[in-house]
Design a protein around this motif. Structure first.
Motif, PDB file in Angstrom:
ATOM      1  N   PRO A  76      -6.834  -2.450   1.241  1.00 57.87           N
ATOM      2  CA  PRO A  76      -5.571  -1.772   1.202  1.00 57.87           C
ATOM      3  C   PRO A  76      -5.705   0.504   1.278  1.00 57.87           C
ATOM      4  CG  PRO A  76      -5.488  -2.897  -0.628  1.00 57.87           C
ATOM      5  CD  PRO A  76      -7.372  -3.188   0.268  1.00 57.87           C
ATOM      6  N   ILE A  77      -7.364  -0.228   1.105  1.00 57.68           N
ATOM      7  CA  ILE A  77      -7.282   1.803   1.490  1.00 57.68           C
ATOM      8  C   ILE A  77      -7.594   2.422   3.130  1.00 57.68           C
ATOM      9  CG2 ILE A  77      -9.817   3.204   1.110  1.00 57.68           C
ATOM     10  CD1 ILE A  77     -10.406   1.646  -1.713  1.00 57.68           C
ATOM     11  N   SER A  78      -8.628   1.265   3.684  1.00 59.62           N
ATOM     12  CA  SER A  78      -8.181   0.993   5.179  1.00 59.62           C
ATOM     13  C   SER A  78      -6.751   1.693   5.862  1.00 59.62           C
ATOM     14  CB  SER A  78      -9.252   0.607   6.664  1.00 59.62           C
ATOM     15  OG  SER A  78      -8.720  -0.378   6.100  1.00 59.62           O
ATOM     16  N   THR A  79      -5.799   1.116   5.380  1.00 59.49           N
ATOM     17  CA  THR A  79      -4.463   0.871   5.730  1.00 59.49           C
ATOM     18  C   THR A  79      -3.608   2.462   5.255  1.00 59.49           C
ATOM     19  OG1 THR A  79      -4.251  -1.369   5.201  1.00 59.49           O
ATOM     20  CG2 THR A  79      -2.494  -0.678   5.277  1.00 59.49           C
ATOM     21  N   ALA A  80      -4.386   2.741   4.137  1.00 60.88           N
ATOM     22  CA  ALA A  80      -3.319   4.032   3.502  1.00 60.88           C
ATOM     23  C   ALA A  80      -4.197   4.785   4.270  1.00 60.88           C
ATOM     24  CB  ALA A  80      -4.547   4.085   2.008  1.00 60.88           C
ATOM     25  N   VAL A  81      -5.443   4.964   5.054  1.00 64.00           N
ATOM     26  CA  VAL A  81      -5.537   6.195   5.773  1.00 64.00           C
ATOM     27  C   VAL A  81      -5.333   5.913   6.608  1.00 64.00           C
ATOM     28  CG1 VAL A  81      -8.351   7.072   6.556  1.00 64.00           C
ATOM     29  CG2 VAL A  81      -8.102   6.097   4.672  1.00 64.00           C
ATOM     30  N   GLY A  82      -5.052   4.893   7.439  1.00 67.86           N
ATOM     31  CA  GLY A  82      -4.072   4.288   8.476  1.00 67.86           C
ATOM     32  C   GLY A  82      -2.529   5.002   8.457  1.00 67.86           C
TER      33      GLY A  82
ATOM     34  N   VAL B  30       0.591  -1.456   0.081  1.00 69.45           N
ATOM     35  CA  VAL B  30       0.609   0.086  -0.120  1.00 69.45           C
ATOM     36  C   VAL B  30       1.094   1.622  -0.024  1.00 69.45           C
ATOM     37  CG1 VAL B  30      -1.778   1.232   1.492  1.00 69.45           C
ATOM     38  CG2 VAL B  30      -1.667  -1.174   1.073  1.00 69.45           C
ATOM     39  N   ALA B  31       1.970   1.674   0.715  1.00 71.50           N
ATOM     40  CA  ALA B  31       2.926   2.530   0.648  1.00 71.50           C
ATOM     41  C   ALA B  31       3.253   2.413  -0.745  1.00 71.50           C
ATOM     42  CB  ALA B  31       4.106   2.308   1.539  1.00 71.50           C
ATOM     43  N   ASP B  32       3.773   1.855  -1.124  1.00 70.97           N
ATOM     44  CA  ASP B  32       4.362   1.198  -2.625  1.00 70.97           C
ATOM     45  C   ASP B  32       3.290   2.571  -3.743  1.00 70.97           C
ATOM     46  OD1 ASP B  32       6.414   0.499  -5.034  1.00 70.97           O
ATOM     47  OD2 ASP B  32       4.818  -0.074  -5.292  1.00 70.97           O
ATOM     48  N   ALA B  33       2.410   1.860  -3.947  1.00 71.39           N
ATOM     49  CA  ALA B  33       1.324   2.282  -4.263  1.00 71.39           C
ATOM     50  C   ALA B  33       1.016   4.213  -4.136  1.00 71.39           C
ATOM     51  CB  ALA B  33       0.185   1.709  -4.635  1.00 71.39           C
ATOM     52  N   LEU B  34       1.104   4.736  -2.390  1.00 69.70           N
ATOM     53  CA  LEU B  34       1.044   6.054  -2.330  1.00 69.70           C
ATOM     54  C   LEU B  34       2.051   6.280  -3.004  1.00 69.70           C
ATOM     55  CD1 LEU B  34      -0.949   5.944   1.176  1.00 69.70           C
ATOM     56  CD2 LEU B  34      -1.693   5.924  -1.155  1.00 69.70           C
ATOM     57  N   ALA B  35       3.371   5.466  -3.156  1.00 64.13           N
ATOM     58  CA  ALA B  35       4.713   6.806  -3.499  1.00 64.13           C
ATOM     59  C   ALA B  35       4.705   6.999  -5.407  1.00 64.13           C
ATOM     60  CB  ALA B  35       5.829   5.762  -3.419  1.00 64.13           C
ATOM     61  N   ARG B  36       3.956   6.121  -5.650  1.00 62.29           N
ATOM     62  CA  ARG B  36       3.781   5.651  -7.227  1.00 62.29           C
ATOM     63  C   ARG B  36       2.583   6.966  -7.197  1.00 62.29           C
ATOM     64  NH1 ARG B  36       5.116   1.027  -9.698  1.00 62.29           N
ATOM     65  NH2 ARG B  36       5.925  -0.262  -9.159  1.00 62.29           N
ATOM     66  N   VAL B  37       1.704   7.055  -6.739  1.00 58.91           N
ATOM     67  CA  VAL B  37       0.817   8.189  -6.590  1.00 58.91           C
ATOM     68  C   VAL B  37       1.221   9.645  -6.968  1.00 58.91           C
ATOM     69  CG1 VAL B  37      -1.557   9.381  -5.810  1.00 58.91           C
ATOM     70  CG2 VAL B  37      -1.689   7.157  -5.694  1.00 58.91           C
TER      71      VAL B  37
END
Length: 223
Positions: free
Chosen positions: A162-168, A138-145
């Motif tokens: 994954p979405i709740s993990t991103a929010v967390g 999930v962290a990798d996807a946010l970094a790509r964004v």
């Protein structure tokens, strides 16, 4: 600041032999979301999805309503955990399909317990990554964004985990909060982040603007 829209897939096939299929209602939810964005002139500079069938089918529904193709990059790091494996790790005895309200309550009670045990490293559900590896995806996807660029508009189509993990990760919440967020995300709901090259900021969580009318509210579902 750029904007990231994280969409949970449309209603899948809860209780069926293959959960990883959108129901007709799930397709309609996503089609309404695409139409909502088309009517408001929403543009996307990049699109990411998980690799599950329900992610691809949800994006297809969005594209149908949007009336324009949205080429996507599929990332395994945006895939959901295996809820059955999570439950079996703490409750190895066979469980019947959740076909009545009491069995559904039992399923989600065990799922909460199983998720917390997995997140704490107390269990190793069969066929799944460690929670640390799941969170790293999930962290990798946010970094790509963030790497897409300043002021860009990005869409992610994924799942509740994954979405709740991103929010967390963005809010630095405890595991218990991540689990509760996960179990509250509705089908086709939109969570919005603002982002710059360094970090993300939560703007909205679990919204359904595309289903907020007398005609479309019948499409609201949670599982």
């Amino acid at each position: 600041m750029g904007s990231l829209y994280l969409v949970r897939h449309g209603q899948a096939s809860f209780g069926a032999a293959d959960y990883d299929q959108l129901s007709p209602k799930g397709h309609e939810q996503c089609r309404h979301l695409g139409a909502y964005w088309r009517e408001r002139g929403q543009r996307f500079d990049a699109v990411f999805t998980g690799t599950l069938k329900r992610h691809a089918q949800s994006l297809a529904g969005i594209v149908e309503g949007y009336s324009e193709d949205l080429p996507a990059v599929a990332l395994p790091g945006l895939n959901e955990y295996d809820s059955e494996a999570v439950v079996r790790a703490i409750h190895p005895e066979p469980l019947g399909k959740p076909t009545d309200p009491e069995m559904v309550k039992q399923h989600f009670r065990l799922l909460r317990q199983g998720l917390l045990a997995w997140m704490a490293g107390e269990t190793a559900p069969v066929g799944m990554p460690t929670h640390a590896d799941f969170a790293a995806g999930v962290a990798d996807a946010l970094a790509r964004v963030r790497a897409v660029g300043v002021g860009k508009q990005v869409l992610i189509v994924s799942s509740g985990g994954p979405i709740s993990t991103a929010v967390g990760q963005v809010l630095n919440t405890p595991p218990e909060t991540v689990v509760e967020l996960n179990l509250r995300i509705r089908n086709s709901a939109v969570t919005e982040f603002a982002f710059n090259p360094k970090r993300h900021h939560l703007v909205t969580f679990n919204t359904l603007p595309h289903l907020d009318s007398a005609e479309t509210r019948v499409h609201i579902t949670h599982a």
